[in-house]
Design a protein around this motif. Structure first.
Motif, mmCIF file in Angstrom:
data_model
loop_
_atom_site.group_PDB
_atom_site.id
_atom_site.type_symbol
_atom_site.label_atom_id
_atom_site.label_comp_id
_atom_site.label_asym_id
_atom_site.label_seq_id
_atom_site.Cartn_x
_atom_site.Cartn_y
_atom_site.Cartn_z
ATOM 1 N N GLY A 34 0.824 -1.198 0.000
ATOM 2 C CA GLY A 34 0.000 0.000 0.000
ATOM 3 C C GLY A 34 0.860 1.249 0.000
ATOM 4 N N LEU A 36 0.404 3.752 1.608
ATOM 5 C CA LEU A 36 0.449 4.301 2.968
ATOM 6 C C LEU A 36 1.084 3.336 3.962
ATOM 7 N N GLY A 69 -3.375 4.581 -1.883
ATOM 8 C CA GLY A 69 -3.961 4.864 -0.581
ATOM 9 C C GLY A 69 -5.384 5.365 -0.713
ATOM 10 N N GLU A 70 -6.199 5.036 0.277
ATOM 11 C CA GLU A 70 -7.594 5.441 0.254
ATOM 12 C C GLU A 70 -8.023 5.779 1.674
ATOM 13 N N ALA A 71 -8.856 6.790 1.794
ATOM 14 C CA ALA A 71 -9.333 7.160 3.126
ATOM 15 C C ALA A 71 -10.807 7.532 3.068
ATOM 16 N N ARG A 83 -2.403 10.217 -0.881
ATOM 17 C CA ARG A 83 -1.039 9.801 -1.230
ATOM 18 C C ARG A 83 -0.209 9.521 -0.004
ATOM 19 N N GLN A 84 -0.505 10.215 1.099
ATOM 20 C CA GLN A 84 0.296 10.044 2.303
ATOM 21 C C GLN A 84 -0.616 9.987 3.512
ATOM 22 N N LEU A 85 -0.085 9.380 4.572
ATOM 23 C CA LEU A 85 -0.792 9.428 5.844
ATOM 24 C C LEU A 85 -0.925 10.884 6.247
ATOM 25 N N VAL A 99 -7.863 6.495 7.207
ATOM 26 C CA VAL A 99 -7.328 5.600 6.186
ATOM 27 C C VAL A 99 -8.162 4.317 6.118
ATOM 28 N N GLY A 102 -4.859 0.618 1.445
ATOM 29 C CA GLY A 102 -3.516 0.941 0.977
ATOM 30 C C GLY A 102 -2.525 1.178 2.099
ATOM 31 N N ASP A 103 -2.818 0.644 3.289
ATOM 32 C CA ASP A 103 -1.897 0.836 4.410
ATOM 33 C C ASP A 103 -1.268 -0.483 4.850
#
Ligand SMILES: [Zn+2]
Length: 113
Positions: A34, A36, A69-71, A83-85, A99, A102-103
């Motif tokens: 992932g 993330l 990544g998805e949130a 794209r990032q945490l 999130v 993707g982690d």
């Protein structure tokens, strides 16, 4: 460099699965990572080659599949790409996002013999 210990746990999984799935050699490992997950892909590839040396996965190929990544955004009430945490929501700019994908890192598929 935590990529080294990630590779050690991958190898552990491969060794545990060998008698269960009846294989003696691992030729290719497809790994889902992932965006993330906090994994440095180049470092992971480098560590993998070192860790599997002399094991049942000696000289195995490592194929990386990157998962975006998805949130979940509270104000938008829907999943948004990140794209990032700790990114803000790309639609509304809110930080009330959690999130939802993707982690993680997991073995998707193996080529064995
Ligand atoms: Zn939003």
């Amino acid at each position: 460099m935590h990529e080294m210990s990630l590779c050690e746990s991958i190898l552990q999984t491969l060794e545990q699965q060998a008698p269960l799935q009846n294989y003696a050699k691992v030729k290719t490992v497809w790994l889902e990572i992932g965006a993330l997950a906090g994994v440095e892909i180049e470092a992971l590839k480098f560590s993998f080659d070192l860790v599997v040396k002399g094991s049942l996965a000696d000289a195995a190929k490592l194929e990386i599949i990157e998962i975006p990544g998805e949130a979940w955004c509270m104000p938008c009430g829907r999943n948004v790409p990140v794209r990032q945490l700790y990114d803000e929501c790309p639609l509304c700019g809110s930080h009330q996002i959690q999130v939802s994908g993707g982690d993680q890192m997991r073995i998707k598929e193996l080529e064995v013999e």
